[in-house]
Design a protein around this motif. Structure first.
Motif, PDB file in Angstrom:
ATOM      1  N   PHE A  25       3.338 -14.506   1.762  1.00 51.99           N
ATOM      2  CA  PHE A  25       4.769 -14.267   1.536  1.00 51.99           C
ATOM      3  C   PHE A  25       5.020 -13.764   0.110  1.00 51.99           C
ATOM      4  N   LEU A  26       4.412 -14.419  -0.881  1.00 49.28           N
ATOM      5  CA  LEU A  26       4.572 -13.980  -2.274  1.00 49.28           C
ATOM      6  C   LEU A  26       4.014 -12.579  -2.477  1.00 49.28           C
ATOM      7  N   GLU A  27       2.864 -12.310  -1.884  1.00 45.99           N
ATOM      8  CA  GLU A  27       2.254 -10.993  -2.026  1.00 45.99           C
ATOM      9  C   GLU A  27       3.171  -9.907  -1.486  1.00 45.99           C
ATOM     10  N   VAL A  28       3.684 -10.100  -0.281  1.00 47.48           N
ATOM     11  CA  VAL A  28       4.558  -9.100   0.334  1.00 47.48           C
ATOM     12  C   VAL A  28       5.830  -8.921  -0.491  1.00 47.48           C
ATOM     13  N   PHE A  29       6.402 -10.015  -0.962  1.00 45.01           N
ATOM     14  CA  PHE A  29       7.638  -9.925  -1.744  1.00 45.01           C
ATOM     15  C   PHE A  29       7.417  -9.175  -3.057  1.00 45.01           C
ATOM     16  N   ILE A  30       6.335  -9.514  -3.755  1.00 51.83           N
ATOM     17  CA  ILE A  30       6.069  -8.871  -5.048  1.00 51.83           C
ATOM     18  C   ILE A  30       5.753  -7.388  -4.855  1.00 51.83           C
ATOM     19  N   ILE A  31       4.953  -7.066  -3.840  1.00 52.06           N
ATOM     20  CA  ILE A  31       4.644  -5.658  -3.578  1.00 52.06           C
ATOM     21  C   ILE A  31       5.911  -4.890  -3.229  1.00 52.06           C
ATOM     22  N   TRP A  32       6.759  -5.486  -2.405  1.00 47.84           N
ATOM     23  CA  TRP A  32       8.021  -4.833  -2.034  1.00 47.84           C
ATOM     24  C   TRP A  32       8.857  -4.536  -3.278  1.00 47.84           C
ATOM     25  N   LYS A  41      10.968   4.776  -0.962  1.00 47.63           N
ATOM     26  CA  LYS A  41      11.967   4.394   0.028  1.00 47.63           C
ATOM     27  C   LYS A  41      11.660   3.006   0.575  1.00 47.63           C
ATOM     28  N   GLU A  42      12.714   2.199   0.646  1.00 45.94           N
ATOM     29  CA  GLU A  42      12.544   0.804   1.061  1.00 45.94           C
ATOM     30  C   GLU A  42      12.039   0.691   2.500  1.00 45.94           C
ATOM     31  N   GLU A  43      12.516   1.563   3.378  1.00 49.46           N
ATOM     32  CA  GLU A  43      12.069   1.519   4.781  1.00 49.46           C
ATOM     33  C   GLU A  43      10.584   1.828   4.888  1.00 49.46           C
ATOM     34  N   ARG A  44      10.112   2.795   4.104  1.00 54.44           N
ATOM     35  CA  ARG A  44       8.699   3.153   4.141  1.00 54.44           C
ATOM     36  C   ARG A  44       7.839   2.048   3.528  1.00 54.44           C
ATOM     37  N   ILE A  45       8.372   1.367   2.536  1.00 53.55           N
ATOM     38  CA  ILE A  45       7.643   0.243   1.935  1.00 53.55           C
ATOM     39  C   ILE A  45       7.462  -0.864   2.965  1.00 53.55           C
ATOM     40  N   LEU A  46       8.536  -1.191   3.679  1.00 50.87           N
ATOM     41  CA  LEU A  46       8.449  -2.240   4.693  1.00 50.87           C
ATOM     42  C   LEU A  46       7.522  -1.835   5.829  1.00 50.87           C
ATOM     43  N   ASP A  47       7.559  -0.559   6.217  1.00 52.32           N
ATOM     44  CA  ASP A  47       6.613  -0.068   7.228  1.00 52.32           C
ATOM     45  C   ASP A  47       5.175  -0.222   6.739  1.00 52.32           C
ATOM     46  N   PHE A  48       4.960   0.154   5.485  1.00 48.72           N
ATOM     47  CA  PHE A  48       3.616   0.032   4.909  1.00 48.72           C
ATOM     48  C   PHE A  48       3.158  -1.421   4.904  1.00 48.72           C
ATOM     49  N   LEU A  49       4.032  -2.327   4.516  1.00 46.18           N
ATOM     50  CA  LEU A  49       3.654  -3.743   4.463  1.00 46.18           C
ATOM     51  C   LEU A  49       3.322  -4.294   5.841  1.00 46.18           C
ATOM     52  N   SER A  52       0.000  -2.703   6.953  1.00 48.55           N
ATOM     53  CA  SER A  52      -1.132  -3.237   6.189  1.00 48.55           C
ATOM     54  C   SER A  52      -1.458  -4.663   6.609  1.00 48.55           C
ATOM     55  N   LEU A  53      -0.448  -5.475   6.908  1.00 46.35           N
ATOM     56  CA  LEU A  53      -0.724  -6.830   7.384  1.00 46.35           C
ATOM     57  C   LEU A  53      -1.412  -6.809   8.746  1.00 46.35           C
ATOM     58  N   LEU A  54      -0.947  -5.950   9.638  1.00 46.12           N
ATOM     59  CA  LEU A  54      -1.564  -5.863  10.969  1.00 46.12           C
ATOM     60  C   LEU A  54      -2.977  -5.289  10.916  1.00 46.12           C
ATOM     61  N   LEU A  55      -3.171  -4.219  10.144  1.00 45.74           N
ATOM     62  CA  LEU A  55      -4.517  -3.659  10.006  1.00 45.74           C
ATOM     63  C   LEU A  55      -5.445  -4.634   9.280  1.00 45.74           C
ATOM     64  N   GLY A  56      -4.905  -5.339   8.296  1.00 41.64           N
ATOM     65  CA  GLY A  56      -5.703  -6.348   7.601  1.00 41.64           C
ATOM     66  C   GLY A  56      -6.156  -7.444   8.548  1.00 41.64           C
ATOM     67  N   VAL A  99      -7.264   0.810   3.842  1.00 43.71           N
ATOM     68  CA  VAL A  99      -7.097   1.858   4.863  1.00 43.71           C
ATOM     69  C   VAL A  99      -5.617   2.180   5.056  1.00 43.71           C
ATOM     70  N   SER A 100      -4.778   1.154   5.156  1.00 42.62           N
ATOM     71  CA  SER A 100      -3.348   1.403   5.347  1.00 42.62           C
ATOM     72  C   SER A 100      -2.724   2.061   4.124  1.00 42.62           C
ATOM     73  N   LEU A 101      -3.153   1.667   2.933  1.00 48.60           N
ATOM     74  CA  LEU A 101      -2.637   2.304   1.716  1.00 48.60           C
ATOM     75  C   LEU A 101      -3.044   3.770   1.661  1.00 48.60           C
ATOM     76  N   PHE A 102      -4.301   4.054   1.978  1.00 53.52           N
ATOM     77  CA  PHE A 102      -4.767   5.439   1.975  1.00 53.52           C
ATOM     78  C   PHE A 102      -3.978   6.277   2.975  1.00 53.52           C
ATOM     79  N   TRP A 103      -3.772   5.726   4.164  1.00 53.34           N
ATOM     80  CA  TRP A 103      -3.046   6.451   5.213  1.00 53.34           C
ATOM     81  C   TRP A 103      -1.592   6.712   4.809  1.00 53.34           C
ATOM     82  N   PHE A 104      -0.914   5.661   4.288  1.00 55.83           N
ATOM     83  CA  PHE A 104       0.485   5.830   3.890  1.00 55.83           C
ATOM     84  C   PHE A 104       0.616   6.731   2.675  1.00 55.83           C
TER      85      PHE A 104
END
Length: 166
Positions: A25-32, A41-49, A52-56, A99-104
């Motif tokens: 939770f802290l990781e996602v919040f700080i990254i956001w 863009k906030e929507e793209r950040i949330l999509d990325f998060l 990345s959680l699902l691929l992770g 992988v998700s960071l590279f893709w996004f």
């Protein structure tokens, strides 16, 4: 060690899992927050998060299965059954994040290294809580030692280095 915070009937609430949940939770919040401050863009950040959680999670389980293939075999049911056959790999999770960071970064035309640098700020609190949970779980120990800081861990007969505290 304090591996179980509390238990009710057959349900145990584990310290390690609790600290992992808080860390994620802290990781996602700080990254956001950090990526939002970069002007992305906030929507793209949330999509990325979410991706990345699902691929992770996917790569984490996949790597764990590959490392313990003798327990899982080719039985697909064992691969997805987390209750009887639990386990995730930390390095698989890191690989899924990369992988998700590279893709996004390629898809959204983000600067890969700049975004990766900002992600590390969210990654550090997660790692700290991961190590505290590992210590409280009794799974974060090193080699045997006779030094004064050596500790007895559950299931061990000799004093060991408390690596998670280091």
């Amino acid at each position: 060690m304090l591996s179980v915070i509390f238990s009710t009937g057959n349900f145990n609430f584990y310290t390690f899992g609790f600290l992992l949940a808080i860390g994620i939770f802290l990781e996602v919040f700080i990254i956001w927050r950090r990526l939002k401050d970069l002007g992305l863009k906030e929507e793209r950040i949330l999509d990325f998060l979410m991706v990345s959680l699902l691929l992770g999670l996917f790569f984490s389980r996949l790597l764990f299965i590959a490392q313990n293939f003798h327990k899982f075999g080719l039985t697909i049911i064992r691969w997805v059954e987390f209750i009887q056959f639990p386990g995730l790999s930390f390095w698989g999770w890191v690989f899924g994040l990369i992988v998700s960071l590279f893709w996004f970064a390629k898809k959204e035309k983000w600067e890969f290294w700049r975004v990766a640098d900002e992600i590390m700020f969210g990654f550090l609190p997660f790692l700290i809580l991961f190590q505290i949970g590992s210590f409280l779980d009794g799974s974060g120990f090193g080699r045997t030692t006779n030094m004064p800081w050596g500790m007895y861990f559950p299931g061990t007969l000799l004093k060991r280095h408390p690596i998670s505290l280091f």
